[in-house]
Design a protein around this motif. Structure first.
Motif, short mmCIF file in Angstrom:
data_model
loop_
_atom_site.label_atom_id
_atom_site.label_comp_id
_atom_site.label_asym_id
_atom_site.label_seq_id
_atom_site.Cartn_x
_atom_site.Cartn_y
_atom_site.Cartn_z
N GLN A 4 -46.36 41.15 -23.05
CA GLN A 4 -47.30 40.12 -22.43
C GLN A 4 -46.95 38.75 -22.16
O GLN A 4 -47.44 38.12 -21.42
CB GLN A 4 -48.63 40.59 -23.32
CG GLN A 4 -49.94 39.69 -22.81
CD GLN A 4 -50.27 39.94 -21.34
OE1 GLN A 4 -50.11 41.08 -20.93
NE2 GLN A 4 -50.64 39.01 -20.88
N TRP A 5 -46.12 38.42 -23.70
CA TRP A 5 -45.73 37.08 -23.59
C TRP A 5 -44.90 36.80 -22.63
O TRP A 5 -44.80 35.63 -21.83
CB TRP A 5 -45.03 36.51 -24.93
CG TRP A 5 -44.79 35.36 -24.96
CD1 TRP A 5 -45.60 34.16 -25.21
CD2 TRP A 5 -43.41 34.55 -24.88
NE1 TRP A 5 -44.75 32.99 -25.22
CE2 TRP A 5 -43.43 33.24 -24.76
CE3 TRP A 5 -42.25 35.31 -24.39
CZ2 TRP A 5 -42.37 32.47 -24.74
CZ3 TRP A 5 -41.11 34.63 -24.26
CH2 TRP A 5 -41.18 33.16 -24.48
N LEU A 6 -43.68 37.60 -22.37
CA LEU A 6 -42.58 37.62 -21.39
C LEU A 6 -43.20 37.49 -19.79
O LEU A 6 -43.14 36.62 -19.09
CB LEU A 6 -41.52 38.64 -21.39
CG LEU A 6 -40.66 38.62 -22.74
CD1 LEU A 6 -40.10 39.98 -22.86
CD2 LEU A 6 -39.85 37.48 -22.52
N VAL A 7 -44.32 38.47 -19.58
CA VAL A 7 -44.63 38.42 -18.12
C VAL A 7 -45.60 37.02 -17.73
O VAL A 7 -45.52 36.81 -16.49
CB VAL A 7 -45.38 39.50 -17.82
CG1 VAL A 7 -44.50 40.94 -17.94
CG2 VAL A 7 -46.76 39.89 -18.61
N THR A 8 -46.06 36.55 -18.78
CA THR A 8 -46.75 35.17 -18.63
C THR A 8 -46.16 34.00 -18.70
O THR A 8 -46.64 33.09 -18.23
CB THR A 8 -47.96 35.13 -19.64
OG1 THR A 8 -47.42 35.16 -20.97
CG2 THR A 8 -48.92 36.40 -19.39
#
Length: 312
Positions: free
Chosen positions: A235-239
């Protein structure tokens, strides 16, 4: 300002200027009577020979291109020899589709009849992200990759609506695996997934590799706690993903029966007198900036054209 770098740079040290395509390939030849450059003009589509196909080869033959000129008028520029499309990995597929080359299902939804059935036009888009990671234990990473190749292929195939077939993708991924882990080509830009995040966590949060680091600022323990799960990291990576603006692969050079758009001579399958010369034809992402690879590709296309044209 002068400095030192371990990386190759496109600098002309005699004139102390940064080289570019215009300096190397246009300005020295701009006075040639057989060379014209139309600035602020846009290619709309390729126009095909009346009758569309030849009797013997069943290929659609390019006769000209439709252009919107700088003054806003639309006209046609004839192509007595051939058309070379070099609009980049994002624009070239659109030009092909507007020229009736591509996936019949997608084209028909937009009122376009497919003259050449190439379902993977615009598919297979690959990019780089700006992330620099160092890690030991490459053999462990290799094991993890080879154990998940079929899963990677399944996910990518599903993302393309199965336009890129699962088994074909596994074949391509295995080629990449052999290049990276067996032939030991550079692997700086290979792993941009949750696995990379775990490597980053081990590297930076242990502070073993960065003794000068005092406090993590990104992502930080609030956003990604110690021991966070795959889903939290994902979730952190894709955002927080940022493109490195090196897109490739949307009209890839490979056999037509496994999703290729151009052949080894950069000719678009199903056509005559149409070639591509840009990053859309690259099948695999490269380890570094695209510019030198694209210069080589363009020079190779030029050599192929000269070897096949009666004008040379």
């Amino acid at each position: 300002m002068r400095s030192f770098s371990i990386f190759p740079v496109t600098i002309n040290f005699d004139n102390y200027v940064r080289e570019d395509a215009a300096r190397a390939y246009y300005w020295p030849f701009s006075s040639r009577p057989n060379l014209s450059v139309l600035t602020n003009s846009f290619l709309n589509r390729i126009v095909w020979k009346t009758g569309a196909t030849t009797d013997s080869t069943n290929l659609v033959i390019a006769s000209s291109v439709e252009v919107t000129f700088a003054n806003g008028t639309v006209g046609v520029v004839g192509a007595t020899q051939e058309v070379v499309v070099s609009a980049g990995a994002l624009k070239t597929p659109g030009i092909l589709e507007l020229s009736e080359i591509g996936n019949p299902t997608i084209l028909s939804q937009n009122g376009i009849h497919a003259l050449a059935n190439l379902p993977t036009v615009g598919e297979n888009l690959q990019d780089q992200i700006t992330t620099t990671i160092g890690a030991d234990g490459v053999e462990t990473v290799a094991d993890a990759v080879t154990n998940n190749i079929s899963q990677y292929a399944q996910r990518v195939s599903a993302a393309s609506g199965n336009t890129m077939k699962n088994m074909d993708l596994q074949t391509l991924f295995n080629v990449q695996y052999d290049l990276i882990f067996k032939q030991k080509i550079p692997r700086r830009l290979v792993f941009k997934t949750v696995a990379t995040a775990f490597i980053a966590q081990a590297e930076y949060r242990s502070h073993k590799r960065l003794p000068v680091a005092e406090q993590e600022t990104l992502p930080g323990y609030t956003a990604v706690p110690e021991g966070a799960s795959d889903d939290v990291w994902k979730q952190w990576l894709v955002t927080h993903y940022r493109s490195n603006f090196h897109p490739i692969g949307t009209a890839a050079m490979m056999p037509r029966d496994i999703g290729g758009v151009v052949d080894v001579n950069h000719t678009v399958y199903g056509t005559a007198k149409v070639r591509l010369a840009d990053a859309s034809a690259l099948l695999f992402q490269v380890c570094g900036h695209l510019v030198s690879t694209l210069y080589v590709e363009a020079e190779r296309v030029a050599d192929v054209i000269k070897s096949q044209s009666p004008l040379f």
